[in-house]
Design an enzyme around this catalytic site. Structure first.
Site, PDB file in Angstrom:
ATOM      1  N   HIS A   1      22.481   3.237 -18.057  1.00 17.55           N
ATOM      2  CA  HIS A   1      23.508   3.274 -17.014  1.00 17.55           C
ATOM      3  C   HIS A   1      24.800   2.632 -17.505  1.00 17.55           C
ATOM      4  O   HIS A   1      24.797   1.727 -18.333  1.00 17.55           O
ATOM      5  CB  HIS A   1      23.008   2.560 -15.762  1.00 17.55           C
ATOM      6  CG  HIS A   1      21.758   3.164 -15.191  1.00 17.55           C
ATOM      7  ND1 HIS A   1      21.783   4.165 -14.256  1.00 17.55           N
ATOM      8  CD2 HIS A   1      20.449   2.917 -15.451  1.00 17.55           C
ATOM      9  CE1 HIS A   1      20.536   4.509 -13.947  1.00 17.55           C
ATOM     10  NE2 HIS A   1      19.707   3.767 -14.660  1.00 17.55           N
TER      11      HIS A   1
ATOM     12  N   GLY B   1       0.781  -1.232   0.000  1.00 13.97           N
ATOM     13  CA  GLY B   1       0.000   0.000   0.000  1.00 13.97           C
ATOM     14  C   GLY B   1       0.806   1.271   0.000  1.00 13.97           C
ATOM     15  O   GLY B   1       0.234   2.356  -0.102  1.00 13.97           O
TER      16      GLY B   1
END
Length: 562
Positions: A367, A46
């Protein structure tokens, strides 16, 4: 703090992916490099986002000279609104980065009037007395990415931000290698460099190669194409727009936030739309046959994948995958998302579509790979090296790469969040720690969700809840209304009547015992119910639901009937 004292503090962004924030203290001044957030893993039930702990900065607010941003992704700018609620300090970044930061900051009610933004470029130098801040362009998946150089009397402190080296990068994304060489020649005291790809030796494909792949895929497909990508990857967006123009297709954007980012980038000339009316609205889709459409489904992290699932199973609010559709996933999923992606492929195929992933033929990343990381180390020649931006194994892999290019092991520091590295009398050494816990954001709540709440959410998600409501009269020491049992996510009440009845009888016994106690306490009664009923339910079901006793008191006197 004495003269020439320097501290480097990775406040977050080490031993984790995302949430980048690093502090450099020079004499009395604190320089903040990036202010990012990260999106939660599955264990944080949540939770919307996770941000750094600002306690140390709040305690030293008068010493902070500024926040310096490397690029416009959430892992670099996402936590800005929460920090600026607490500190009023200037924010520095390139033109696009600042505009994206403004969108982020002004969405927050508490910071919507903040205006202390300053646009910099690769030629900017800002003298704060204790140090001079300058910037160098880097290659990443979003334009206007830079690294930061803080020049001090003891040498440069360099933070690379997210970067990679791509010799075929277009001008807007090119690295300034000459500037990197200059910084290295000046003398680098400490280098903080990204470690996200340090353990993966597979070469990253150049963006020129990726652009050809995207263009050919779109050009030769005969039906509708749904492209799934991360909203912040503007380089991939540009490639899709160019491919759409070549294939004579229209592009439909989904998501308001993405549209806002696109409009901002277009206004600044960071995204070039090859033709007028190339981008259309969802309402205009009906005017074109499927073979002339590209739908761009975007979001953060795994959101594009979740949207594809909704399209395939018919629960998406506007779109549905049809026979002949190509779902083109142009982002490389994380290890945690691989299972979800495989599930999505299956659902899409069932709906009649076809899935293609850009990572099938090329390794795609914004990256630096190990070779890039070692080249950066060789250009910088740092005295001390601090790998950042990555899980522990990635930081350790980066440390090994640094050793291989000649940096002594004792000059490499794999830090934890909040660790303080202090440079004094010519040596950089560990010097304690500052508060650096994760701060969890849930809705409008900031930091009000802790381990106990998360534990309860985990139990609720696994074993459900068992609620017992009892009404008592303490004055008469009697139960007015016997236990009413409600269960959610634990057992189906109608098929578990014996269990419910036995539980209710047990609760009645417990309550009656406590009512007769001269030292009656609400907390003891509730805890006794939780403990004894919880044990009983586990013995009977091998499940541990959250037991929630609700004890109500009636003050009304009950007269005996005649």
């Amino acid at each position: 703090m004495s003269k020439n004292t320097i501290k480097i503090i990775p406040l977050s962004g080490v031993r984790e992916n995302g949430k980048n924030m690093y502090l450099a203290e020079v004499e009395e001044d604190i320089f903040i490099f990036d202010c990012g957030l990260k999106y939660p893993d599955n264990e944080l039930l949540g939770i919307d986002t996770v941000i750094p702990d600002f306690t140390y900065l709040e305690e030293n607010a008068d010493r902070v000279v500024g926040i310096f941003l490397t690029h416009g992704h959430a892992d670099a700018i996402g936590a800005l609104p929460y920090l600026l609620e607490r500190l009023e300090v200037p924010v520095f970044g390139t033109k696009l980065t600042i505009e994206l930061a403004k969108i982020n900051v002004h969405k927050n009610e508490a910071t919507k009037k903040f205006k202390d933004f300053h646009v910099i470029d690769e030629h900017t130098e800002i003298d704060f007395g204790s140090g001079v801040v300058s910037f160098f362009p880097t290659t990443h998946s979003i334009p206007d990415s830079v690294g930061i150089c803080l020049k001090t009397s003891e040498g440069n402190i360099v933070y690379t931000g997210d970067f990679k080296f791509d010799q075929s990068a277009v001008p807007m994304y090119q690295t300034n290698f000459a500037r990197l060489g200059e910084i290295g020649k000046e003398g680098v005291l400490a280098l903080l460099s990204t470690s996200s790809n340090a353990e993966n030796p597979t070469p990253v494909a150049s963006e020129l190669t990726i652009a050809d792949e995207v263009s050919d895929t779109i050009f030769y497909w005969e039906g509708r194409i749904i492209v799934a990508m991360v909203a912040s990857n503007l380089q991939r967006l540009q490639q899709v727009l160019n491919a759409a123009h070549r294939a004579d297709r229209k592009v439909v954007l989904t998501g308001q936030d993405f549209g806002r980012i696109i409009r901002t980038a277009m206004k600044l000339g960071k995204i070039e739309v090859p033709e007028d009316n190339l981008i259309i609205t969802q309402k205009e889709m009906k005017q074109y046959p499927p073979e002339r459409l590209i739908v761009l489904e975007t979001g953060r992290m795994g959101e594009p994948i979740k949207s594809l699932q909704r399209m395939a199973n018919g629960t998406h609010r506007t779109l549905r995958i049809q026979e002949g559709d190509l779902v083109y996933i142009t982002t490389t999923p994380t290890t945690a998302m691989e299972t979800n992606v495989a599930k999505t492929e299956d659902i899409v195929f069932r709906a009649g579509g076809t899935v293609k992933m850009i990572s099938e033929n090329h390794r795609v990343s914004g990256h630096a790979n190990p070779d890039n990381l070692q080249l950066m180390l060789n250009l910088m020649h740092p005295k001390y090296f601090i790998p950042v931006q990555g899980e522990y194994r990635q930081l350790a892999a980066h440390a090994e790469l640094a050793e291989k290019v000649g940096i002594p092991k004792e000059n490499i520091f794999i830090t934890a969040k909040g660790d303080v590295l202090e440079y004094r009398k010519g040596l950089l050494e560990p010097g304690g720690a500052v508060p650096a816990e994760n701060v969890l954001i849930d809705g409008i709540g900031v930091g009000d969700i802790g381990n106990i709440v998360l534990r309860d959410r985990k139990i609720l998600s696994e074993d459900g809840i068992f609620i017992a409501v009892v009404t008592i009269n303490r004055r008469e020491k009697k139960i007015v209304a016997h236990p009413q049992i409600t269960s959610r996510g634990f057992v189906y009440v109608k098929t578990s009547r014996d269990l419910i009845r036995e539980s209710a009888d047990m609760i009645t016994t417990i309550v009656e015992k406590h009512l007769q106690d001269e030292d009656f306490e609400w907390s003891k009664l509730k805890q006794d119910i939780r403990d004894r009923v919880g044990r009983y339910l586990f013995e009977q079901t091998k499940r541990r639901p959250v037991v929630l006793p609700v004890i109500m008191e009636s003050s009304q006197r009950h007269k005996p009937r005649r």
